[in-house]
Design a protein around this motif. Structure first.
Motif, PDB file in Angstrom:
ATOM      1  N   GLY A   1       0.709   7.087  -2.654  1.00 48.54           N
ATOM      2  CA  GLY A   1       1.355   5.784  -2.712  1.00 48.54           C
ATOM      3  C   GLY A   1       2.864   5.854  -2.884  1.00 48.54           C
ATOM      4  N   MET A   2       3.359   6.967  -3.359  1.00 50.14           N
ATOM      5  CA  MET A   2       4.803   7.133  -3.537  1.00 50.14           C
ATOM      6  C   MET A   2       5.496   7.518  -2.228  1.00 50.14           C
ATOM      7  SD  MET A   2       5.488   6.393  -6.686  1.00 50.14           S
ATOM      8  CE  MET A   2       4.228   5.115  -6.496  1.00 50.14           C
ATOM      9  N   GLY A   3       4.712   7.797  -1.188  1.00 51.41           N
ATOM     10  CA  GLY A   3       5.289   8.171   0.100  1.00 51.41           C
ATOM     11  C   GLY A   3       5.873   6.978   0.846  1.00 51.41           C
ATOM     12  N   GLU A   4       6.664   7.270   1.859  1.00 48.29           N
ATOM     13  CA  GLU A   4       7.366   6.219   2.612  1.00 48.29           C
ATOM     14  C   GLU A   4       6.415   5.303   3.371  1.00 48.29           C
ATOM     15  OE1 GLU A   4      10.539   5.285   2.558  1.00 48.29           O
ATOM     16  OE2 GLU A   4      10.675   6.718   0.923  1.00 48.29           O
ATOM     17  N   ASP A   5       5.278   5.832   3.835  1.00 49.17           N
ATOM     18  CA  ASP A   5       4.332   5.002   4.574  1.00 49.17           C
ATOM     19  C   ASP A   5       3.813   3.843   3.720  1.00 49.17           C
ATOM     20  OD1 ASP A   5       4.539   6.453   6.881  1.00 49.17           O
ATOM     21  OD2 ASP A   5       2.733   7.646   6.541  1.00 49.17           O
ATOM     22  N   CYS A   6       3.770   4.052   2.422  1.00 51.11           N
ATOM     23  CA  CYS A   6       3.246   3.014   1.522  1.00 51.11           C
ATOM     24  C   CYS A   6       4.329   2.062   1.031  1.00 51.11           C
ATOM     25  CB  CYS A   6       2.556   3.674   0.335  1.00 51.11           C
ATOM     26  SG  CYS A   6       1.088   4.636   0.785  1.00 51.11           S
ATOM     27  N   LYS A   7       5.569   2.295   1.418  1.00 47.80           N
ATOM     28  CA  LYS A   7       6.665   1.407   1.033  1.00 47.80           C
ATOM     29  C   LYS A   7       7.013   0.417   2.147  1.00 47.80           C
ATOM     30  CE  LYS A   7       7.164   3.653  -2.856  1.00 47.80           C
ATOM     31  NZ  LYS A   7       6.760   3.062  -4.142  1.00 47.80           N
ATOM     32  N   ILE A   8       6.371   0.581   3.284  1.00 45.71           N
ATOM     33  CA  ILE A   8       6.616  -0.308   4.418  1.00 45.71           C
ATOM     34  C   ILE A   8       5.715  -1.543   4.296  1.00 45.71           C
ATOM     35  CG2 ILE A   8       6.564  -0.527   6.930  1.00 45.71           C
ATOM     36  CD1 ILE A   8       6.960   2.501   7.090  1.00 45.71           C
ATOM     37  N   VAL A   9       6.309  -2.715   4.377  1.00 46.68           N
ATOM     38  CA  VAL A   9       5.563  -3.953   4.224  1.00 46.68           C
ATOM     39  C   VAL A   9       5.118  -4.458   5.593  1.00 46.68           C
ATOM     40  CG1 VAL A   9       5.651  -6.344   3.425  1.00 46.68           C
ATOM     41  CG2 VAL A   9       6.818  -4.541   2.129  1.00 46.68           C
ATOM     42  N   VAL A  10       3.826  -4.356   5.850  1.00 45.35           N
ATOM     43  CA  VAL A  10       3.228  -4.822   7.108  1.00 45.35           C
ATOM     44  C   VAL A  10       1.866  -5.420   6.795  1.00 45.35           C
ATOM     45  CG1 VAL A  10       4.428  -3.150   8.583  1.00 45.35           C
ATOM     46  CG2 VAL A  10       2.231  -2.534   7.524  1.00 45.35           C
ATOM     47  N   ASP A  11       1.217  -5.942   7.812  1.00 47.65           N
ATOM     48  CA  ASP A  11      -0.156  -6.386   7.673  1.00 47.65           C
ATOM     49  C   ASP A  11      -0.997  -5.195   7.203  1.00 47.65           C
ATOM     50  OD1 ASP A  11      -2.935  -6.947   8.295  1.00 47.65           O
ATOM     51  OD2 ASP A  11      -2.237  -8.576   9.583  1.00 47.65           O
ATOM     52  N   PRO A  12      -1.772  -5.332   6.126  1.00 50.95           N
ATOM     53  CA  PRO A  12      -2.561  -4.203   5.613  1.00 50.95           C
ATOM     54  C   PRO A  12      -3.456  -3.551   6.652  1.00 50.95           C
ATOM     55  CG  PRO A  12      -2.584  -6.009   4.045  1.00 50.95           C
ATOM     56  CD  PRO A  12      -1.925  -6.544   5.290  1.00 50.95           C
ATOM     57  N   ARG A  13      -3.869  -4.305   7.675  1.00 49.09           N
ATOM     58  CA  ARG A  13      -4.762  -3.741   8.694  1.00 49.09           C
ATOM     59  C   ARG A  13      -4.099  -2.682   9.555  1.00 49.09           C
ATOM     60  NH1 ARG A  13      -6.754  -9.562  10.868  1.00 49.09           N
ATOM     61  NH2 ARG A  13      -4.558  -9.956  10.398  1.00 49.09           N
ATOM     62  N   VAL A  14      -2.778  -2.724   9.658  1.00 51.14           N
ATOM     63  CA  VAL A  14      -2.072  -1.764  10.518  1.00 51.14           C
ATOM     64  C   VAL A  14      -1.229  -0.793   9.703  1.00 51.14           C
ATOM     65  CG1 VAL A  14      -2.027  -3.371  12.443  1.00 51.14           C
ATOM     66  CG2 VAL A  14      -0.104  -3.318  10.849  1.00 51.14           C
ATOM     67  N   SER A  15      -1.330  -0.869   8.385  1.00 55.15           N
ATOM     68  CA  SER A  15      -0.561   0.030   7.528  1.00 55.15           C
ATOM     69  C   SER A  15      -1.066   1.464   7.643  1.00 55.15           C
ATOM     70  CB  SER A  15      -0.664  -0.428   6.069  1.00 55.15           C
ATOM     71  OG  SER A  15      -0.064   0.506   5.201  1.00 55.15           O
ATOM     72  N   LYS A  16      -0.140   2.413   7.547  1.00 53.31           N
ATOM     73  CA  LYS A  16      -0.501   3.829   7.567  1.00 53.31           C
ATOM     74  C   LYS A  16      -0.796   4.366   6.172  1.00 53.31           C
ATOM     75  CE  LYS A  16       2.221   4.887  11.729  1.00 53.31           C
ATOM     76  NZ  LYS A  16       3.330   5.718  12.301  1.00 53.31           N
ATOM     77  N   CYS A  17      -0.624   3.533   5.180  1.00 50.00           N
ATOM     78  CA  CYS A  17      -0.872   3.948   3.802  1.00 50.00           C
ATOM     79  C   CYS A  17      -2.375   4.007   3.522  1.00 50.00           C
ATOM     80  CB  CYS A  17      -0.194   2.978   2.837  1.00 50.00           C
ATOM     81  SG  CYS A  17      -0.417   3.409   1.090  1.00 50.00           S
ATOM     82  N   LYS A  18      -2.838   5.103   2.939  1.00 44.34           N
ATOM     83  CA  LYS A  18      -4.259   5.276   2.667  1.00 44.34           C
ATOM     84  C   LYS A  18      -4.761   4.350   1.557  1.00 44.34           C
ATOM     85  CE  LYS A  18      -4.623  10.082   4.216  1.00 44.34           C
ATOM     86  NZ  LYS A  18      -5.005  11.474   3.840  1.00 44.34           N
ATOM     87  N   LEU A  19      -3.844   3.764   0.814  1.00 50.75           N
ATOM     88  CA  LEU A  19      -4.233   2.825  -0.230  1.00 50.75           C
ATOM     89  C   LEU A  19      -4.560   1.439   0.328  1.00 50.75           C
ATOM     90  CD1 LEU A  19      -1.740   3.627  -3.141  1.00 50.75           C
ATOM     91  CD2 LEU A  19      -4.232   3.524  -3.344  1.00 50.75           C
ATOM     92  N   SER A  20      -4.093   1.162   1.517  1.00 53.08           N
ATOM     93  CA  SER A  20      -4.252  -0.173   2.094  1.00 53.08           C
ATOM     94  C   SER A  20      -5.709  -0.434   2.473  1.00 53.08           C
ATOM     95  CB  SER A  20      -3.366  -0.310   3.337  1.00 53.08           C
ATOM     96  OG  SER A  20      -3.468  -1.602   3.875  1.00 53.08           O
ATOM     97  N   LEU A  21      -6.236  -1.578   2.060  1.00 51.86           N
ATOM     98  CA  LEU A  21      -7.610  -1.960   2.396  1.00 51.86           C
ATOM     99  C   LEU A  21      -7.614  -2.596   3.782  1.00 51.86           C
ATOM    100  CD1 LEU A  21      -8.737  -3.527  -1.021  1.00 51.86           C
ATOM    101  CD2 LEU A  21      -9.107  -1.185  -0.182  1.00 51.86           C
TER     102      LEU A  21
END
Length: 304
Positions: free
Chosen positions: A185-205
């Motif tokens: 979650g501290m990575g850059e992919d998780c700092k980008i604000v987008v629709d959760p469905r297209v997020s690259k962050c593994k935390l995104s549901l």
């Protein structure tokens, strides 16, 4: 969230009924209140005056002057208003059951104060429990959605409260993965604000119902999924996704509440992804954040 044990608190039950009665009183008062306009008499009065003007003016009194407005002799009686069916059902339910909400009176009061200002509004709740009917009733006229991990529990609640809008959700995490997910979650992919469905962050549901993604939520309550043993899903993804949905709204702000912040995951993840800079209040085991839209300006940092 399905409670681990039955709670029977007379004081909480009494206060809850008082809350619902107060809401009912406000609804009735709002529907009955008619502001008095000094220079605009009622249509009934105008009709009566036009039909009897000649005889009354000649025998009883001179025509009323513009400086002395004519007032009706009979008070205006408010139109009776029926109790909204949903509120009536909630009052009856909590007045006759020995089962009370999982949160304490103090914890309920924190979100209740915000809900009083916002309702009717869009209210998303992670979890389905004994308090769900209460939240839906307090948001009468708005939309309240519940997300639940236990399909059998949804069916059980729906038998008692078929009008509640609830959806089954599968979480792909385990509580014992919390440290690893925090590092991700501290990575850059998780700092980008987008629709959760297209997020690259593994935390995104990404597997929530479309009804959840297609609405801008005014209030989000994170009180699920289960998070008290290692093999439970934990609330890491729910907390992160709540924060992203709040930031990704077109404008305005979202009030996010996290329950059970006495536990490690709820404490650390709410501070990291809902941000201490957006923190507003904490009472007992509930924490309140107010997160603004990050759409404009786009250069707003993930945490202030």
């Amino acid at each position: 969230m399905r409670p681990s044990k039955t709670q029977a608190s007379i004081s909480i039950k009494f206060i809850l009924i008082c809350f619902l009665c107060l809401l009912l009183h406000l609804l009735v008062f709002k529907s009955n209140f008619t502001p008095f306009k000094e220079n605009h008499p009622s249509p009934i009065l105008e009709t009566h005056e036009s039909n009897t003007r000649t005889t009354q003016l000649s025998k009883e009194q001179p025509p009323p002057s513009s400086s002395s407005p004519y007032c009706p002799s009979q008070p205006i009686t408010p139109t009776p208003t029926k109790t909204p069916a949903f509120i009536a059902q909630a009052l009856l339910h909590y007045a006759t059951t020995n089962i009370t909400p999982q949160q304490t009176f103090t914890e309920i009061s924190v979100s209740m104060r915000v809900l009083q200002k916002k309702a009717p509004c869009n209210f998303l709740v992670f979890g389905l429990g004994y308090d769900s009917f209460m939240w839906a009733a307090l948001n009468h006229g708005g939309r309240t959605i519940f997300l639940e991990e236990d399909q059998s529990w949804i069916e059980q609640i729906k038998k008692k409260h078929p009008t509640l809008e609830s959806y089954y959700v599968v979480y792909g995490t385990k509580l014992h993965q919390a440290d690893e997910l925090m590092e991700i979650g501290m990575g850059e992919d998780c700092k980008i604000v987008v629709d959760p469905r297209v997020s690259k962050c593994k935390l995104s549901l990404k597997g929530l119902p479309n009804e959840v993604y297609n609405v801008e939520w005014d209030i989000i309550m994170v009180d699920a999924p289960t998070g008290y043993h290692d093999e439970a899903p934990g609330r890491m993804g729910a907390i992160y996704t709540a924060g992203v949905m709040a930031r990704n709204r077109e404008d305005g702000e979202t009030n996010v509440f996290v329950h059970d912040v006495d536990r490690v995951v709820e404490d650390k993840f709410s501070k990291a992804f809902l941000c201490e800079g957006y923190f507003r209040k904490e009472e007992e085991k509930i924490r309140h954040f107010t997160i603004p839209s990050h759409r404009n300006p786009s250069e707003r940092p993930f945490c202030p």
